[in-house]
Scaffold this motif. Sequence first.
Motif, PDB file in Angstrom:
ATOM      1  N   HIS A   1      57.250  -5.971  65.862  1.00 11.53           N
ATOM      2  CA  HIS A   1      56.002  -6.709  66.031  1.00 11.53           C
ATOM      3  C   HIS A   1      54.857  -5.723  66.228  1.00 11.53           C
ATOM      4  CE1 HIS A   1      58.076 -10.605  67.659  1.00 11.53           C
ATOM      5  NE2 HIS A   1      58.610 -10.163  66.544  1.00 11.53           N
ATOM      6  N   ALA A   2      53.780  -5.934  65.484  1.00  9.71           N
ATOM      7  CA  ALA A   2      52.559  -5.143  65.670  1.00  9.71           C
ATOM      8  C   ALA A   2      51.694  -5.868  66.698  1.00  9.71           C
ATOM      9  CB  ALA A   2      51.813  -4.992  64.361  1.00  9.71           C
ATOM     10  N   HIS A   3      51.249  -5.129  67.712  1.00 12.35           N
ATOM     11  CA  HIS A   3      50.446  -5.702  68.787  1.00 12.35           C
ATOM     12  C   HIS A   3      49.032  -5.140  68.733  1.00 12.35           C
ATOM     13  CE1 HIS A   3      53.805  -7.648  70.877  1.00 12.35           C
ATOM     14  NE2 HIS A   3      54.508  -6.650  70.386  1.00 12.35           N
ATOM     15  N   ALA A   4      48.074  -5.946  69.128  1.00 11.61           N
ATOM     16  CA  ALA A   4      46.670  -5.541  69.216  1.00 11.61           C
ATOM     17  C   ALA A   4      46.109  -5.142  67.858  1.00 11.61           C
ATOM     18  CB  ALA A   4      46.480  -4.426  70.244  1.00 11.61           C
ATOM     19  N   VAL A   5      46.414  -5.959  66.826  1.00  8.61           N
ATOM     20  CA  VAL A   5      45.808  -5.734  65.514  1.00  8.61           C
ATOM     21  C   VAL A   5      44.357  -6.155  65.635  1.00  8.61           C
ATOM     22  CG1 VAL A   5      45.837  -6.365  63.074  1.00  8.61           C
ATOM     23  CG2 VAL A   5      47.992  -6.142  64.338  1.00  8.61           C
ATOM     24  N   ASN A   6      43.434  -5.214  65.385  1.00 10.99           N
ATOM     25  CA  ASN A   6      42.013  -5.466  65.590  1.00 10.99           C
ATOM     26  C   ASN A   6      41.239  -5.100  64.328  1.00 10.99           C
ATOM     27  OD1 ASN A   6      39.493  -5.948  66.621  1.00 10.99           O
ATOM     28  ND2 ASN A   6      39.428  -4.091  67.853  1.00 10.99           N
ATOM     29  N   PHE A   7      40.957  -6.119  63.518  1.00 13.55           N
ATOM     30  CA  PHE A   7      40.081  -5.904  62.371  1.00 13.55           C
ATOM     31  C   PHE A   7      38.664  -5.829  62.928  1.00 13.55           C
ATOM     32  CE2 PHE A   7      43.758  -8.217  60.686  1.00 13.55           C
ATOM     33  CZ  PHE A   7      44.142  -7.357  59.670  1.00 13.55           C
ATOM     34  N   THR A   8      38.014  -4.716  62.716  1.00  9.18           N
ATOM     35  CA  THR A   8      36.744  -4.453  63.398  1.00  9.18           C
ATOM     36  C   THR A   8      35.540  -5.166  62.790  1.00  9.18           C
ATOM     37  OG1 THR A   8      36.514  -2.432  62.094  1.00  9.18           O
ATOM     38  CG2 THR A   8      37.514  -2.229  64.290  1.00  9.18           C
ATOM     39  N   MET A   9      35.731  -5.796  61.620  1.00  7.60           N
ATOM     40  CA  MET A   9      34.637  -6.538  60.997  1.00  7.60           C
ATOM     41  C   MET A   9      35.194  -7.464  59.927  1.00  7.60           C
ATOM     42  SD  MET A   9      32.972  -3.372  58.793  1.00  7.60           S
ATOM     43  CE  MET A   9      31.499  -4.250  58.416  1.00  7.60           C
ATOM     44  N   PRO A  10      34.438  -8.489  59.540  1.00 11.71           N
ATOM     45  CA  PRO A  10      34.911  -9.384  58.496  1.00 11.71           C
ATOM     46  C   PRO A  10      34.902  -8.696  57.133  1.00 11.71           C
ATOM     47  CG  PRO A  10      32.715 -10.037  59.227  1.00 11.71           C
ATOM     48  CD  PRO A  10      33.150  -8.899  60.098  1.00 11.71           C
ATOM     49  N   GLY A  11      35.730  -9.213  56.230  1.00 13.99           N
ATOM     50  CA  GLY A  11      35.790  -8.678  54.875  1.00 13.99           C
ATOM     51  C   GLY A  11      37.216  -8.480  54.420  1.00 13.99           C
ATOM     52  N   SER A  12      37.379  -7.762  53.315  1.00 12.61           N
ATOM     53  CA  SER A  12      38.694  -7.514  52.728  1.00 12.61           C
ATOM     54  C   SER A  12      39.308  -6.250  53.310  1.00 12.61           C
ATOM     55  CB  SER A  12      38.580  -7.375  51.216  1.00 12.61           C
ATOM     56  OG  SER A  12      38.134  -8.587  50.658  1.00 12.61           O
ATOM     57  N   TRP A  13      40.550  -6.371  53.752  1.00  9.93           N
ATOM     58  CA  TRP A  13      41.287  -5.271  54.361  1.00  9.93           C
ATOM     59  C   TRP A  13      42.606  -5.064  53.637  1.00  9.93           C
ATOM     60  CZ3 TRP A  13      39.821  -2.321  58.608  1.00  9.93           C
ATOM     61  CH2 TRP A  13      38.657  -2.730  59.257  1.00  9.93           C
ATOM     62  N   GLU A  14      43.099  -3.833  53.669  1.00  7.19           N
ATOM     63  CA  GLU A  14      44.445  -3.503  53.224  1.00  7.19           C
ATOM     64  C   GLU A  14      45.257  -3.161  54.465  1.00  7.19           C
ATOM     65  OE1 GLU A  14      43.184  -1.626  48.903  1.00  7.19           O
ATOM     66  OE2 GLU A  14      43.989  -0.288  50.446  1.00  7.19           O
ATOM     67  N   VAL A  15      46.408  -3.806  54.602  1.00  9.02           N
ATOM     68  CA  VAL A  15      47.306  -3.563  55.722  1.00  9.02           C
ATOM     69  C   VAL A  15      48.573  -2.922  55.149  1.00  9.02           C
ATOM     70  CG1 VAL A  15      48.612  -4.601  57.614  1.00  9.02           C
ATOM     71  CG2 VAL A  15      46.394  -5.570  56.940  1.00  9.02           C
ATOM     72  N   THR A  16      48.811  -1.663  55.489  1.00  6.62           N
ATOM     73  CA  THR A  16      49.994  -0.965  54.989  1.00  6.62           C
ATOM     74  C   THR A  16      51.015  -0.837  56.106  1.00  6.62           C
ATOM     75  OG1 THR A  16      48.654   0.274  53.413  1.00  6.62           O
ATOM     76  CG2 THR A  16      50.847   1.154  53.903  1.00  6.62           C
ATOM     77  N   VAL A  17      52.209  -1.372  55.844  1.00  3.22           N
ATOM     78  CA  VAL A  17      53.317  -1.299  56.788  1.00  3.22           C
ATOM     79  C   VAL A  17      54.319  -0.294  56.226  1.00  3.22           C
ATOM     80  CG1 VAL A  17      55.135  -2.572  57.981  1.00  3.22           C
ATOM     81  CG2 VAL A  17      52.970  -3.708  57.425  1.00  3.22           C
ATOM     82  N   ARG A  18      54.668   0.705  57.028  1.00  3.34           N
ATOM     83  CA  ARG A  18      55.570   1.782  56.594  1.00  3.34           C
ATOM     84  C   ARG A  18      56.736   1.879  57.577  1.00  3.34           C
ATOM     85  NH1 ARG A  18      51.895   5.161  55.559  1.00  3.34           N
ATOM     86  NH2 ARG A  18      52.047   4.884  53.324  1.00  3.34           N
TER      87      ARG A  18
END
Length: 76
Positions: free
Chosen positions: A42-59
């Motif tokens: 589980h990823a905790h405290a995911v904080n997108f700092t602003m609205p818009g398009s994001w890429e989330v890379t899980v490794r």
Amino acid sequence: LCRSRAGQPIAGATVTVALWMPAHGHGAPAPSVVDHGGGEYHAHAVNFTMPGSWEVTVRATKDGNTQSTMLRVTVP
């Protein structure tokens, strides 16, 4: 649940999550990832700092082998 290409759970891996906003050329702080055992993380405290398009890379890395996936997320 973190799975191998063969569909088996990957337990005991090192899992990281990276957040990147390509339109602005910056990321956000990496959330901490907690291993709950049996290939569940589980990823905790995911904080997108602003609205818009994001890429989330899980490794996930285990025994020198790395697998990753990238998700595109739109934050309103």
